[in-house]
Motif scaffolding. Structure first.
Motif, PDB file in Angstrom:
ATOM      1  N   CYS A  39       0.839  -1.212   0.000  1.00  0.00           N
ATOM      2  CA  CYS A  39       0.000   0.000   0.000  1.00  0.00           C
ATOM      3  C   CYS A  39       0.868   1.254   0.000  1.00  0.00           C
ATOM      4  N   ALA A  40       1.947   1.233   0.767  1.00  0.00           N
ATOM      5  CA  ALA A  40       2.847   2.386   0.793  1.00  0.00           C
ATOM      6  C   ALA A  40       3.446   2.635  -0.589  1.00  0.00           C
ATOM      7  N   LEU A  41       3.833   1.562  -1.270  1.00  0.00           N
ATOM      8  CA  LEU A  41       4.385   1.705  -2.623  1.00  0.00           C
ATOM      9  C   LEU A  41       3.380   2.369  -3.557  1.00  0.00           C
ATOM     10  N   LEU A  42       2.116   1.959  -3.476  1.00  0.00           N
ATOM     11  CA  LEU A  42       1.077   2.498  -4.358  1.00  0.00           C
ATOM     12  C   LEU A  42       0.772   3.960  -4.058  1.00  0.00           C
ATOM     13  N   ALA A  43       1.226   4.465  -2.904  1.00  0.00           N
ATOM     14  CA  ALA A  43       1.000   5.869  -2.570  1.00  0.00           C
ATOM     15  C   ALA A  43       1.926   6.793  -3.358  1.00  0.00           C
ATOM     16  N   PHE A  44       3.038   6.253  -3.855  1.00  0.00           N
ATOM     17  CA  PHE A  44       4.043   7.066  -4.545  1.00  0.00           C
ATOM     18  C   PHE A  44       3.832   7.014  -6.055  1.00  0.00           C
ATOM     19  N   PRO A  45       4.408   8.002  -6.780  1.00  0.00           N
ATOM     20  CA  PRO A  45       4.337   7.939  -8.240  1.00  0.00           C
ATOM     21  C   PRO A  45       4.987   6.659  -8.752  1.00  0.00           C
ATOM     22  N   TYR A  47       1.829   5.666  -9.243  1.00  0.00           N
ATOM     23  CA  TYR A  47       0.473   5.230  -8.878  1.00  0.00           C
ATOM     24  C   TYR A  47      -0.315   6.361  -8.219  1.00  0.00           C
ATOM     25  N   ASP A  48       0.350   7.129  -7.359  1.00  0.00           N
ATOM     26  CA  ASP A  48      -0.223   8.354  -6.777  1.00  0.00           C
ATOM     27  C   ASP A  48      -1.483   8.114  -5.951  1.00  0.00           C
ATOM     28  N   LEU A  49      -1.610   6.938  -5.340  1.00  0.00           N
ATOM     29  CA  LEU A  49      -2.736   6.669  -4.446  1.00  0.00           C
ATOM     30  C   LEU A  49      -2.336   7.076  -3.026  1.00  0.00           C
ATOM     31  N   TRP A  50      -2.149   8.405  -2.844  1.00  0.00           N
ATOM     32  CA  TRP A  50      -1.576   8.928  -1.607  1.00  0.00           C
ATOM     33  C   TRP A  50      -2.381   8.520  -0.376  1.00  0.00           C
ATOM     34  N   MET A  51      -3.685   8.348  -0.553  1.00  0.00           N
ATOM     35  CA  MET A  51      -4.532   8.027   0.596  1.00  0.00           C
ATOM     36  C   MET A  51      -4.205   6.656   1.185  1.00  0.00           C
ATOM     37  N   LEU A  52      -3.449   5.834   0.453  1.00  0.00           N
ATOM     38  CA  LEU A  52      -3.070   4.514   0.961  1.00  0.00           C
ATOM     39  C   LEU A  52      -1.895   4.574   1.938  1.00  0.00           C
ATOM     40  N   LEU A 163       2.710  12.935  -1.313  1.00  0.00           N
ATOM     41  CA  LEU A 163       1.589  13.851  -1.139  1.00  0.00           C
ATOM     42  C   LEU A 163       1.529  14.938  -2.194  1.00  0.00           C
ATOM     43  N   ALA A 164       2.215  14.749  -3.321  1.00  0.00           N
ATOM     44  CA  ALA A 164       2.258  15.791  -4.343  1.00  0.00           C
ATOM     45  C   ALA A 164       0.871  16.140  -4.862  1.00  0.00           C
ATOM     46  N   ASP A 165      -0.045  15.174  -4.889  1.00  0.00           N
ATOM     47  CA  ASP A 165      -1.401  15.418  -5.376  1.00  0.00           C
ATOM     48  C   ASP A 165      -2.430  15.340  -4.259  1.00  0.00           C
ATOM     49  N   SER A 166      -1.996  15.514  -3.028  1.00  0.00           N
ATOM     50  CA  SER A 166      -2.880  15.403  -1.872  1.00  0.00           C
ATOM     51  C   SER A 166      -3.209  16.783  -1.314  1.00  0.00           C
ATOM     52  N   PRO A 167      -4.419  16.966  -0.777  1.00  0.00           N
ATOM     53  CA  PRO A 167      -4.713  18.239  -0.093  1.00  0.00           C
ATOM     54  C   PRO A 167      -3.825  18.470   1.116  1.00  0.00           C
ATOM     55  N   LEU A 168      -3.237  17.420   1.645  1.00  0.00           N
ATOM     56  CA  LEU A 168      -2.308  17.587   2.765  1.00  0.00           C
ATOM     57  C   LEU A 168      -1.105  18.442   2.391  1.00  0.00           C
ATOM     58  N   LEU A 169      -0.815  18.556   1.089  1.00  0.00           N
ATOM     59  CA  LEU A 169       0.325  19.355   0.651  1.00  0.00           C
ATOM     60  C   LEU A 169       0.152  20.830   1.018  1.00  0.00           C
ATOM     61  N   HIS A 170      -1.100  21.269   1.245  1.00  0.00           N
ATOM     62  CA  HIS A 170      -1.321  22.649   1.663  1.00  0.00           C
ATOM     63  C   HIS A 170      -0.643  22.952   2.999  1.00  0.00           C
ATOM     64  N   LEU A 171      -0.354  21.905   3.773  1.00  0.00           N
ATOM     65  CA  LEU A 171       0.310  22.099   5.064  1.00  0.00           C
ATOM     66  C   LEU A 171       1.817  22.291   4.922  1.00  0.00           C
ATOM     67  N   ALA A 172       2.381  21.946   3.760  1.00  0.00           N
ATOM     68  CA  ALA A 172       3.833  21.917   3.582  1.00  0.00           C
ATOM     69  C   ALA A 172       4.524  23.230   3.925  1.00  0.00           C
ATOM     70  N   ALA A 450       7.848  14.612  -8.601  1.00  0.00           N
ATOM     71  CA  ALA A 450       6.946  14.813  -7.466  1.00  0.00           C
ATOM     72  C   ALA A 450       7.667  15.502  -6.315  1.00  0.00           C
ATOM     73  N   GLN A 451       8.921  15.161  -6.104  1.00  0.00           N
ATOM     74  CA  GLN A 451       9.717  15.828  -5.075  1.00  0.00           C
ATOM     75  C   GLN A 451       9.853  17.313  -5.378  1.00  0.00           C
ATOM     76  N   ALA A 452      10.035  17.647  -6.656  1.00  0.00           N
ATOM     77  CA  ALA A 452      10.167  19.044  -7.050  1.00  0.00           C
ATOM     78  C   ALA A 452       8.885  19.819  -6.731  1.00  0.00           C
ATOM     79  N   LYS A 453       7.735  19.218  -6.987  1.00  0.00           N
ATOM     80  CA  LYS A 453       6.467  19.886  -6.693  1.00  0.00           C
ATOM     81  C   LYS A 453       6.298  20.098  -5.193  1.00  0.00           C
ATOM     82  N   VAL A 454       6.591  19.084  -4.408  1.00  0.00           N
ATOM     83  CA  VAL A 454       6.461  19.200  -2.953  1.00  0.00           C
ATOM     84  C   VAL A 454       7.380  20.298  -2.428  1.00  0.00           C
TER      85      VAL A 454
END
Length: 549
Positions: A39-45, A47-52, A163-172, A450-454
């Motif tokens: 699941c952690a792997l699928l959270a990263f590009p 796949y971008d399933l960050w919620m996992l 979290l590049a495509d997650s709303p949590l990124l607003h906290l960064a 994705a790291q660049a965006k974060v």
């Protein structure tokens, strides 16, 4: 019933009363380890399933709730292997299978350390808010350690980069990379508490259907981040943007046996640059800076008059400075990875040397030892040495414009400390030069993007990420993608890039967010070690049977 039996029954009831949750059966625990890592792997590009990712951390926590310390270590190892071995598959492109697997196993060992520490806290303190905070802080501490040691560490797979495509990124920009890791781990703890309660495996606190409350809190917390504002970030007076052309010339695939750059890399980048100049001339666009990626000119053009004339000729034609990536020999056994500025006046007034070379990729630590383990170390024939100066290029002082440009090379974008340095050094925009051709068709390029965006959002700076073969993109200070070129395509990023001068709270705090959270984890762990074991009964079934239960 004898007095002994009655006393034993009393002890058994007392032990069970202290139990806060039922231990996870070992087959389920092993599945939680392997499944959680997947699941952690699928959270990263890609796949971008960050919620996992919180789900993955919750599964790891469930797998740790076993009586055996060795089983908890095995669960943690399975989780780490399921994530890091496939996540770092790009390392096999040039290094081969053995070094790649060794890297994945080594990174997984950090998860083993975290798992054993987290289990200690959960078993001794029970499943409560304070233990959730301590476990989440320990997650931050182990990610910080993995990102800094040994040999400078490797932050690949840090929670924030999922979290590049997650709303949590607003906290960064408020809490930084370490803070994002804490939030993700805390969400994972909430999911664990809720799941144990709903499944009837928890005996105190939230039990039964009351376990939906932790789920609800986790979901509400994520939704709340959608409206978190970006910190006020000022644009320079009278010049809010700079016009940048970043060139992706592409190239033939690198031979993984000889590990040498193809001969067409320079010609391709020169051809794409000339196409861009024709386009800007036709549309009346005045460029402020042209950027070529890492390794786009081979060896130092300042030592090759013909090569230098071609590059400064392009700069003169564009009436804009040209920043190229090159390699510079230092003696017979060492080299520097540099960004060199070439001007329309046929000068090269500035050069930045990469400060964080990649161990085993750009230099071989303890070469004598590792050369006996693998002949692959010979692919790195010249060890790269680190530069010493922060990469902030003041074009005004150089007579080439009015902007201050931060420079990072390739993997340096993954290190928040290096991003902090260039922002604190006055950079109004960040340029990242990369050569992802080294990793073929792997997922390394899209993970790095994705790291660049974060980092763009965290730092409040636009990031121009340009690669020889892609993926390449420009991200604004809030993470908006301004331009993009896909993998193995020829093209150019051409845009008016927003400039900023303000400092986000995350950059202002620097390393202290990670240090503070790590300290919370350490203090909480020590307090747990000094307390009584509460969550699981101290005696195993076998020992109880020996005592006549």
């Amino acid at each position: 019933m004898t007095a002994t039996a009655a006393a034993a029954g009393t002890r058994r009831r007392s032990a069970r009363a202290r139990d806060e949750f039922d231990p996870t059966p070992w087959p389920v625990a092993l599945l939680c380890g392997a499944g959680g890592g997947a699941c952690a792997l699928l959270a990263f590009p890609p796949y971008d399933l960050w919620m996992l990712l919180p789900v993955a951390i919750a599964l790891l926590g469930a797998g740790l709730l076993v009586r055996s310390l060795w089983l908890a270590a095995l669960v943690s190892l399975l989780w780490g292997l399921a994530l890091f071995v496939p996540l770092t598959a790009w390392a096999s492109t040039y290094a081969g299978a053995t070094p790649w697997i060794a890297l994945g196993v080594f990174e997984a060992l950090y998860i083993v350390v975290f798992g054993l520490l987290a289990r200690t806290v959960m078993v001794r303190r029970g499943l409560c808010l304070t233990s959730a905070i301590v476990v989440s802080a320990l997650w931050v501490a182990l990610e910080a350690l993995r990102s800094s040691a040994p040999w400078g560490g490797l932050p690949w797979g840090a929670s924030a980069f999922a979290l590049a495509d997650s709303p949590l990124l607003h906290l960064a920009p408020w809490i930084g990379i370490a803070g994002l890791g804490f939030v993700v781990a805390l969400l994972g703890q909430l999911l664990l508490f809720g799941a144990l309660a709903v499944l009837g495996r928890r005996r105190r606190g939230f039990t039964g259907f009351s376990g939906v409350w932790p789920f609800a809190i986790a979901v509400a917390a994520v939704l709340a981040t959608v409206v978190v504002p970006h910190p006020v970030n000022r644009a320079p007076v009278n010049r809010p943007t700079m016009t940048v052309a970043a060139i992706q010339g592409s190239m033939s695939a690198i031979d993984p046996v000889s590990y040498t750059m193809p001969e067409d890399v320079f010609a391709n980048h020169l051809a794409v640059t000339r196409d861009v100049l024709e386009r800007t001339d036709q549309n009346g666009i005045q460029l402020d800076l042209i950027v070529w990626p890492e390794d786009s000119t081979g060896w130092d053009p300042r030592q090759d008059p013909q090569l230098a004339r071609q590059l400064t000729g392009v700069a003169a034609e564009a009436d804009a400075p040209l920043l190229v990536g090159t390699q510079v020999r230092v003696g017979e056994e060492e080299r520097l990875n540099q960004s060199v500025l070439l001007t329309p006046e046929h000068t090269s007034p500035y050069a930045y040397s990469k400060r964080h070379p990649v161990p085993f990729g750009e230099y071989i630590p303890m070469r004598g030892l590792f050369s006996r383990l693998s002949d692959k170390v010979d692919l790195v024939s010249l060890d790269m040495i680190p530069g010493e100066e922060v990469g902030v290029m003041d074009l005004d002082a150089l007579g080439q414009g009015q902007d201050r440009v931060g420079i990072l090379i390739c993997f340096e974008i993954a290190y928040d400390s290096l991003v902090h340095d260039v922002v604190e050094g006055g950079a109004e925009v960040i340029v990242v030069q990369s050569n992802n051709a080294l990793f073929g068709d792997s997922h390394e390029a899209i993970q790095q993007l994705a790291q660049a965006k974060v980092m763009a959002v965290m730092s409040g700076r636009s990031v121009v990420h340009i690669s020889t073969v892609g993926h390449s993109a420009i991200y604004g200070p809030t993470g908006r993608r301004i331009d993009f070129i896909d993998h193995w395509e020829q093209g150019a990023l051409l845009a008016d890039v927003p400039l900023r001068t303000g400092i986000t709270p995350a950059v202002a705090a620097g390393p202290w967010i990670a240090i503070g959270l790590s300290a919370v984890g350490a203090v909480g762990l020590l307090a747990a070690l000094g307390g009584e074991r509460r969550a699981l009964a101290r005696t195993t079934t076998r020992r109880r049977r020996r005592r006549g239960d």
